[in-house]
Design a protein around this motif. Sequence first.
Motif, PDB file in Angstrom:
ATOM      1  N   SER A  21       0.966  -1.747   0.048  1.00 51.89           N
ATOM      2  CA  SER A  21      -0.472  -0.275   0.208  1.00 51.89           C
ATOM      3  C   SER A  21       1.270   1.326  -0.101  1.00 51.89           C
ATOM      4  O   SER A  21       2.289   1.146   0.165  1.00 51.89           O
ATOM      5  CB  SER A  21      -0.824  -0.133   1.517  1.00 51.89           C
ATOM      6  N   SER A  42       3.388  -8.642   2.956  1.00 53.36           N
ATOM      7  CA  SER A  42       3.367  -7.253   4.065  1.00 53.36           C
ATOM      8  C   SER A  42       2.448  -8.286   5.121  1.00 53.36           C
ATOM      9  O   SER A  42       2.657  -9.571   4.550  1.00 53.36           O
ATOM     10  CB  SER A  42       2.454  -6.325   3.874  1.00 53.36           C
ATOM     11  N   ARG A  43       1.957  -8.244   6.058  1.00 56.69           N
ATOM     12  CA  ARG A  43       0.994  -9.096   6.549  1.00 56.69           C
ATOM     13  C   ARG A  43       0.052  -8.976   5.933  1.00 56.69           C
ATOM     14  O   ARG A  43      -0.632 -10.704   6.667  1.00 56.69           O
ATOM     15  CB  ARG A  43       0.776  -8.230   8.547  1.00 56.69           C
ATOM     16  N   GLY A  95      10.600  -0.786   3.065  1.00 57.44           N
ATOM     17  CA  GLY A  95       9.646  -0.001   3.506  1.00 57.44           C
ATOM     18  C   GLY A  95       8.404   0.117   4.268  1.00 57.44           C
ATOM     19  O   GLY A  95       7.955   0.742   4.676  1.00 57.44           O
ATOM     20  N   THR A 195      -1.774   8.715   1.238  1.00 54.65           N
ATOM     21  CA  THR A 195      -1.510   7.687   2.075  1.00 54.65           C
ATOM     22  C   THR A 195      -1.907   7.449   3.598  1.00 54.65           C
ATOM     23  O   THR A 195      -2.226   8.276   4.430  1.00 54.65           O
ATOM     24  CB  THR A 195       0.334   7.820   2.260  1.00 54.65           C
TER      25      THR A 195
HETATM   26  P1  NAP Z   1       1.710   2.783   5.081  1.00 57.06           P
HETATM   27  O1  NAP Z   1       0.580   2.225   3.100  1.00 57.06           O
HETATM   28  O2  NAP Z   1       0.849   1.672   6.278  1.00 57.06           O
HETATM   29  O3  NAP Z   1       2.921   1.204   4.271  1.00 57.06           O
HETATM   30  C1  NAP Z   1       2.853   0.402   5.259  1.00 57.06           C
HETATM   31  C2  NAP Z   1       3.103  -0.701   4.424  1.00 57.06           C
HETATM   32  O4  NAP Z   1       4.225  -1.434   5.519  1.00 57.06           O
HETATM   33  C3  NAP Z   1       1.631  -1.707   4.366  1.00 57.06           C
HETATM   34  O5  NAP Z   1       1.981  -2.743   2.499  1.00 57.06           O
HETATM   35  C4  NAP Z   1       1.482  -2.760   5.578  1.00 57.06           C
HETATM   36  O6  NAP Z   1       0.970  -3.524   4.927  1.00 57.06           O
HETATM   37  C5  NAP Z   1       3.348  -2.862   5.545  1.00 57.06           C
HETATM   38  N1  NAP Z   1       3.446  -3.265   6.935  1.00 57.06           N
HETATM   39  C6  NAP Z   1       3.261  -2.659   8.421  1.00 57.06           C
HETATM   40  N2  NAP Z   1       3.313  -3.553   9.263  1.00 57.06           N
HETATM   41  C7  NAP Z   1       4.494  -3.768   8.745  1.00 57.06           C
HETATM   42  C8  NAP Z   1       4.903  -5.558   9.280  1.00 57.06           C
HETATM   43  N3  NAP Z   1       5.522  -5.544  10.597  1.00 57.06           N
HETATM   44  N4  NAP Z   1       5.475  -6.205   8.404  1.00 57.06           N
HETATM   45  C9  NAP Z   1       6.050  -6.569   7.011  1.00 57.06           C
HETATM   46  N5  NAP Z   1       4.571  -5.740   6.377  1.00 57.06           N
HETATM   47  C10 NAP Z   1       4.208  -4.045   6.776  1.00 57.06           C
HETATM   48  O7  NAP Z   1       2.474   3.986   4.297  1.00 57.06           O
HETATM   49  P2  NAP Z   1       2.815   5.273   4.031  1.00 57.06           P
HETATM   50  O8  NAP Z   1       2.725   6.063   4.527  1.00 57.06           O
HETATM   51  O9  NAP Z   1       3.085   4.734   2.037  1.00 57.06           O
HETATM   52  O10 NAP Z   1       4.094   4.557   4.756  1.00 57.06           O
HETATM   53  C11 NAP Z   1       5.172   4.086   3.565  1.00 57.06           C
HETATM   54  C12 NAP Z   1       6.701   4.520   4.169  1.00 57.06           C
HETATM   55  O11 NAP Z   1       6.778   5.549   4.061  1.00 57.06           O
HETATM   56  C13 NAP Z   1       6.579   4.052   5.645  1.00 57.06           C
HETATM   57  O12 NAP Z   1       8.152   3.894   5.715  1.00 57.06           O
HETATM   58  C14 NAP Z   1       6.827   5.276   5.982  1.00 57.06           C
HETATM   59  O13 NAP Z   1       7.475   5.097   7.314  1.00 57.06           O
HETATM   60  C15 NAP Z   1       7.456   6.450   5.287  1.00 57.06           C
HETATM   61  N6  NAP Z   1       6.950   7.865   4.820  1.00 57.06           N
HETATM   62  C16 NAP Z   1       5.792   8.021   4.702  1.00 57.06           C
HETATM   63  C17 NAP Z   1       5.064   9.596   4.349  1.00 57.06           C
HETATM   64  C18 NAP Z   1       4.059   9.441   3.894  1.00 57.06           C
HETATM   65  O14 NAP Z   1       3.758  11.085   4.056  1.00 57.06           O
HETATM   66  N7  NAP Z   1       3.107   8.818   4.267  1.00 57.06           N
HETATM   67  C19 NAP Z   1       6.434  10.638   5.058  1.00 57.06           C
HETATM   68  C20 NAP Z   1       7.274   9.942   4.978  1.00 57.06           C
HETATM   69  C21 NAP Z   1       7.733   8.490   4.575  1.00 57.06           C
HETATM   70  P3  NAP Z   1      -0.388  -4.361   6.564  1.00 57.06           P
HETATM   71  O15 NAP Z   1      -0.703  -3.845   7.320  1.00 57.06           O
HETATM   72  O16 NAP Z   1      -0.299  -5.867   5.139  1.00 57.06           O
HETATM   73  O17 NAP Z   1       1.239  -5.294   7.061  1.00 57.06           O
END
Ligand code: NAP
Length: 273
Positions: A21, A42-43, A95, A195
């Motif tokens: 995602s 992912s989970r 990620g 996001t």
């Molecule tokens: P997101 O959609 O929640 O992405 C997180 C992903 O990691 C999902 O696919 C989730 O899927 C998986 N995940 C979470 N916990 C996990 C676990 N224990 N084991 C395996 N997979 C796991 O969030 P996002 O906002 O796009 O963020 C993605 C990355 O960008 C992250 O590293 C975040 O820190 C970084 N980031 C985001 C932003 C932003 O603006 N959104 C800004 C700076 C940095 P499941 O739930 O299926 O496990």
Amino acid sequence: MTEGQPFDYSGRCVFVAGGTSGINLGIAHAYAKAGASVAVLSRSQEKVDKAVAELREYGGPVLGFSADVREFDDVAAALATARGEFGELDVLVSGAAGNFPAPITALSSNAFKSVIGIDLIGTFNVLRAGYEHLRKPGAAVINISAPQSSIPMQMQVHACSAKAGVDMLTQACAVEWGAAGVRVNAIIPGPITGTEGMARLAPTPEIEQIIIESVPLARYGSSQEIADCCLWLSSPMASYVTGALIPVDGGWCLGGAAQIFTEMRRRLENSRG
Ligand code: NAP
Ligand code: HXC
């Protein structure tokens, strides 16, 4: 790359941990579109299945794994299967992350541990298990960090601590693996539209607007813009880049990000009375 794909990843193999995602799925899409074989992990089995179906639309080989990055053996098994199916990995993206806004005094030890476990230990697990499957020389590892890694923020001690660790892990691995021809870098996304991360950290249009005003480029970024940096970073055009912590953030880390959560906390507390 929004128009005209300049990178050809045909015959290349890419593994994206947390790739089902948001930003990471956007990264997986970009590599699949550029011709790579792509594996995501992912989970949630449901999210994995949905991501795999989307990624197969590009016509290349796609694998999906349901696993928790905190479980080393499960991560290792997924990486071994991907290598068995695809061959050596050219690109390894880490990620997976967890986050929520909470002041220190509202965090249990287990809450802190959860975020450290997913972001930092999870990244260690992915890199540690992935290393033996990387093409050497030539592979690129990309960790997805966050502005929290270098900017102390209110309600973010867990994410700040975890992502600071991710940055140092990136640089320590770059130092140790450079001789094998493996480059290790991190991307530091700014606020990215659509996001889960921003839905959690900027939950109202008012807070979203405050964040936009704190970004020099005066807008949220897109997952495509993070993916574009990945495509470049793992290409020969970045062959002398390792140990870099690269902001792709519209200039947010130059100052705007520093105070934003202080303001956000004040507003959230005011709105709760
Ligand atoms: P997101 O959609 O929640 O992405 C997180 C992903 O990691 C999902 O696919 C989730 O899927 C998986 N995940 C979470 N916990 C996990 C676990 N224990 N084991 C395996 N997979 C796991 O969030 P996002 O906002 O796009 O963020 C993605 C990355 O960008 C992250 O590293 C975040 O820190 C970084 N980031 C985001 C932003 C932003 O603006 N959104 C800004 C700076 C940095 P499941 O739930 O299926 O496990
Ligand atoms: C305080 C909280 C909390 C909250 C959970 N906890 N949410 N504490 N405030 N809002 C506590 C729980 O009470 C529990 O502690 C502990 O955290 C673990 O909770 P679980 O639900 O059992 O954990 P787990 O199933 O491992 O889930 C991890 C999670 C969850 C992080 C809590 O939200 C998750 O899976 N998130 C993944 C998706 C995500 O967060 N995406 C956004 C990434 S954005 P106790 O003591 O009760 O047991 C990002 C950076 C964005 O990383 C940067 C933008 C600039």
